[in-house]
Design a protein around this motif. Structure first.
Motif, PDB file in Angstrom:
ATOM      1  N   GLN A   1       0.845  -1.210   0.000  1.00 52.27           N
ATOM      2  CA  GLN A   1       0.000   0.000   0.000  1.00 52.27           C
ATOM      3  C   GLN A   1       0.875   1.252   0.000  1.00 52.27           C
ATOM      4  OE1 GLN A   1      -3.116  -0.747  -0.506  1.00 52.27           O
ATOM      5  NE2 GLN A   1      -2.547  -2.898  -0.252  1.00 52.27           N
ATOM      6  N   THR A   2       0.243   2.394  -0.252  1.00 54.35           N
ATOM      7  CA  THR A   2       0.994   3.658  -0.291  1.00 54.35           C
ATOM      8  C   THR A   2       0.233   4.770   0.438  1.00 54.35           C
ATOM      9  OG1 THR A   2      -0.047   4.258  -2.397  1.00 54.35           O
ATOM     10  CG2 THR A   2       2.115   3.202  -2.533  1.00 54.35           C
TER      11      THR A   2
ATOM     12  N   GLU B   1     -13.720   8.037   6.153  1.00 57.35           N
ATOM     13  CA  GLU B   1     -12.664   7.737   5.191  1.00 57.35           C
ATOM     14  C   GLU B   1     -12.603   6.219   4.994  1.00 57.35           C
ATOM     15  OE1 GLU B   1      -7.827   8.114   4.459  1.00 57.35           O
ATOM     16  OE2 GLU B   1      -8.602   7.856   6.477  1.00 57.35           O
TER      17      GLU B   1
ATOM     18  N   GLY C   1     -10.094   3.383   3.727  1.00 55.36           N
ATOM     19  CA  GLY C   1      -8.686   3.184   3.386  1.00 55.36           C
ATOM     20  C   GLY C   1      -7.792   4.004   4.301  1.00 55.36           C
ATOM     21  N   THR C   2      -7.721   3.599   5.587  1.00 53.72           N
ATOM     22  CA  THR C   2      -6.930   4.348   6.583  1.00 53.72           C
ATOM     23  C   THR C   2      -5.456   4.411   6.201  1.00 53.72           C
ATOM     24  OG1 THR C   2      -8.371   3.315   8.233  1.00 53.72           O
ATOM     25  CG2 THR C   2      -6.473   4.531   9.075  1.00 53.72           C
TER      26      THR C   2
ATOM     27  N   SER D   1      -1.868   4.698   6.311  1.00 52.65           N
ATOM     28  CA  SER D   1      -0.959   5.179   7.359  1.00 52.65           C
ATOM     29  C   SER D   1      -1.684   6.004   8.426  1.00 52.65           C
ATOM     30  CB  SER D   1       0.096   6.071   6.722  1.00 52.65           C
ATOM     31  OG  SER D   1      -0.522   7.261   6.231  1.00 52.65           O
TER      32      SER D   1
ATOM     33  N   GLN E   1      -4.165  10.862   5.956  1.00 51.70           N
ATOM     34  CA  GLN E   1      -5.331  11.624   5.496  1.00 51.70           C
ATOM     35  C   GLN E   1      -6.305  11.857   6.668  1.00 51.70           C
ATOM     36  OE1 GLN E   1      -6.772  12.621   1.854  1.00 51.70           O
ATOM     37  NE2 GLN E   1      -7.524  13.843   3.550  1.00 51.70           N
TER      38      GLN E   1
ATOM     39  N   GLU F   1     -10.064   0.464   7.617  1.00 50.22           N
ATOM     40  CA  GLU F   1      -8.966  -0.162   6.871  1.00 50.22           C
ATOM     41  C   GLU F   1      -9.228  -1.662   6.802  1.00 50.22           C
ATOM     42  OE1 GLU F   1      -6.099   0.736   5.071  1.00 50.22           O
ATOM     43  OE2 GLU F   1      -6.042  -1.438   4.841  1.00 50.22           O
ATOM     44  N   ILE F   2      -8.938  -2.245   5.628  1.00 44.39           N
ATOM     45  CA  ILE F   2      -9.221  -3.676   5.457  1.00 44.39           C
ATOM     46  C   ILE F   2      -8.035  -4.549   5.889  1.00 44.39           C
ATOM     47  CG2 ILE F   2      -8.458  -3.945   3.039  1.00 44.39           C
ATOM     48  CD1 ILE F   2     -11.197  -5.437   2.586  1.00 44.39           C
ATOM     49  N   ILE F   3      -6.806  -4.016   5.843  1.00 39.63           N
ATOM     50  CA  ILE F   3      -5.619  -4.804   6.245  1.00 39.63           C
ATOM     51  C   ILE F   3      -5.378  -4.602   7.742  1.00 39.63           C
ATOM     52  CG2 ILE F   3      -3.130  -5.160   5.904  1.00 39.63           C
ATOM     53  CD1 ILE F   3      -3.462  -4.228   3.017  1.00 39.63           C
TER      54      ILE F   3
ATOM     55  N   ASP G   1     -14.211  -4.296   5.895  1.00 42.22           N
ATOM     56  CA  ASP G   1     -14.342  -3.978   4.478  1.00 42.22           C
ATOM     57  C   ASP G   1     -15.158  -2.688   4.360  1.00 42.22           C
ATOM     58  OD1 ASP G   1     -14.911  -3.791   1.820  1.00 42.22           O
ATOM     59  OD2 ASP G   1     -15.682  -5.831   1.592  1.00 42.22           O
ATOM     60  N   GLY G   2     -14.509  -1.647   3.906  1.00 46.43           N
ATOM     61  CA  GLY G   2     -15.147  -0.331   3.828  1.00 46.43           C
ATOM     62  C   GLY G   2     -16.280  -0.231   2.814  1.00 46.43           C
TER      63      GLY G   2
ATOM     64  N   THR H   1     -10.035   6.280  -0.466  1.00 46.29           N
ATOM     65  CA  THR H   1      -8.648   6.465  -0.909  1.00 46.29           C
ATOM     66  C   THR H   1      -8.081   5.202  -1.558  1.00 46.29           C
ATOM     67  OG1 THR H   1      -7.690   5.974   1.263  1.00 46.29           O
ATOM     68  CG2 THR H   1      -8.271   8.263   0.846  1.00 46.29           C
TER      69      THR H   1
ATOM     70  N   PHE I   1      -9.156  -0.983  -4.460  1.00 44.32           N
ATOM     71  CA  PHE I   1     -10.153  -1.218  -3.420  1.00 44.32           C
ATOM     72  C   PHE I   1     -10.355  -2.733  -3.413  1.00 44.32           C
ATOM     73  CE2 PHE I   1     -14.408  -1.406  -1.659  1.00 44.32           C
ATOM     74  CZ  PHE I   1     -14.541  -0.262  -0.884  1.00 44.32           C
ATOM     75  N   THR I   2     -10.043  -3.375  -2.294  1.00 47.80           N
ATOM     76  CA  THR I   2     -10.142  -4.843  -2.265  1.00 47.80           C
ATOM     77  C   THR I   2     -11.370  -5.253  -1.444  1.00 47.80           C
ATOM     78  OG1 THR I   2      -8.646  -4.879  -0.377  1.00 47.80           O
ATOM     79  CG2 THR I   2      -7.667  -5.206  -2.541  1.00 47.80           C
TER      80      THR I   2
END
Ligand code: SAH
Length: 233
Positions: A82-83, A107, A109-110, A112, A115, A130-132, A157-158, A174, A230-231
């Motif tokens: 991820q980035t 949001e 996709g948290t 890091s 954002q 966040e999914i991970i 899962d968002g 994100t 987006f997973t």
């Protein structure tokens, strides 16, 4: 303790202190330059967004070995494939929702947590998913260590949003999705705004602005972007 030993300890402690002060100053300068050359220069003008971009210490949101490029004009790897998004994109997505002090923002996709931290300095509350699991835990610890009290994190899962905490004034996604997840549209307040990259993963996507007015959903293409996918669980 021998006097010479005590003196040595004092010298070492003061050197460490001075090195950390000058590192702080160097990062502060990098942040000011990042805002003027990458963000203001490209047209971002919302004072609250600019102030948040100047004050949040982006280097604390990237792995230590990537701190040297934390303020570069690009996305930076944060592990797990991820980035953290490019600073300009973070600023753009913040400004486009016209953030207000009473806003409740979701949001997806948290990553890091960067954002979320930017938003937290401007709005009333931020809910971020966040999914991970490992990334979500790291971000949650980081945000609480940094003293953010108005960010609530969740590992899930968002796609389904956060119905219990909604509806939201704004939703930022994100990660790049193939289509706008319907639950997110439902959880947007009347007059709410969503910003989401839409398109095929690993290719260029379109950043889309979604507005909900009088029950109708309007979408507008903003510009091409490149986000991680987006997973789904
Ligand atoms: N906003 C982040 C950068 C996000 S990168 C920051 O400021 O650092 C995109 C993130 O979205 C990744 O961490 C990825 O794991 C996460 N993601 C992808 N699909 C998701 C989903 N369905 N639900 C929640 N998070 C998801």
């Amino acid at each position: 303790m021998e006097t010479w030993f005590r003196i040595n300890l004092i010298i070492i402690a003061s050197t460490c202190y001075l090195v950390s002060i000058s590192a702080q100053q160097a990062f502060e300068k990098l942040r000011r330059d990042m805002v003027s050359t990458q963000i203001e220069y490209r047209g971002i003008s919302d004072p609250a967004t600019l102030e948040a971009m100047r004050s949040v210490e982006r280097h604390l949101f990237v792995p230590k070995n990537n701190r040297g490029v934390a303020y570069a004009d690009r996305a930076v790897p944060i592990g797990y494939g991820q980035t953290i998004s490019q600073p300009y994109i973070v600023a753009y997505m913040t400004e486009i929702i016209s953030p207000k002090p009473d806003f409740k923002v979701l949001e997806i996709g948290t990553g890091s947590g960067y954002q979320a931290a930017i938003l937290a300095g401007i709005v009333d509350s931020v809910y971020t998913i966040e999914i991970i699991e490992e990334l979500g835990k790291q971000a949650s610890n980081r945000l609480s260590d940094l003293g953010y009290k108005n960010v609530v994190t969740k590992i899930a899962d968002g796609y389904y949003g956060w119905e219990k905490r909604g509806p939201f004034d704004a939703i930022l996604v994100t990660a790049a999705a193939a289509f706008i997840p319907p639950p997110l549209i439902q959880q947007l307040k009347p007059n709410g705004t969503m910003v989401i990259p839409i398109g095929s993963p690993f290719l260029v996507q379109n950043l889309m602005l979604v507005n909900k007015r009088k029950g109708k959903v309007r979408t507008k293409n903003l510009f091409p972007v490149r986000f991680v996918p987006f997973t789904r669980q």
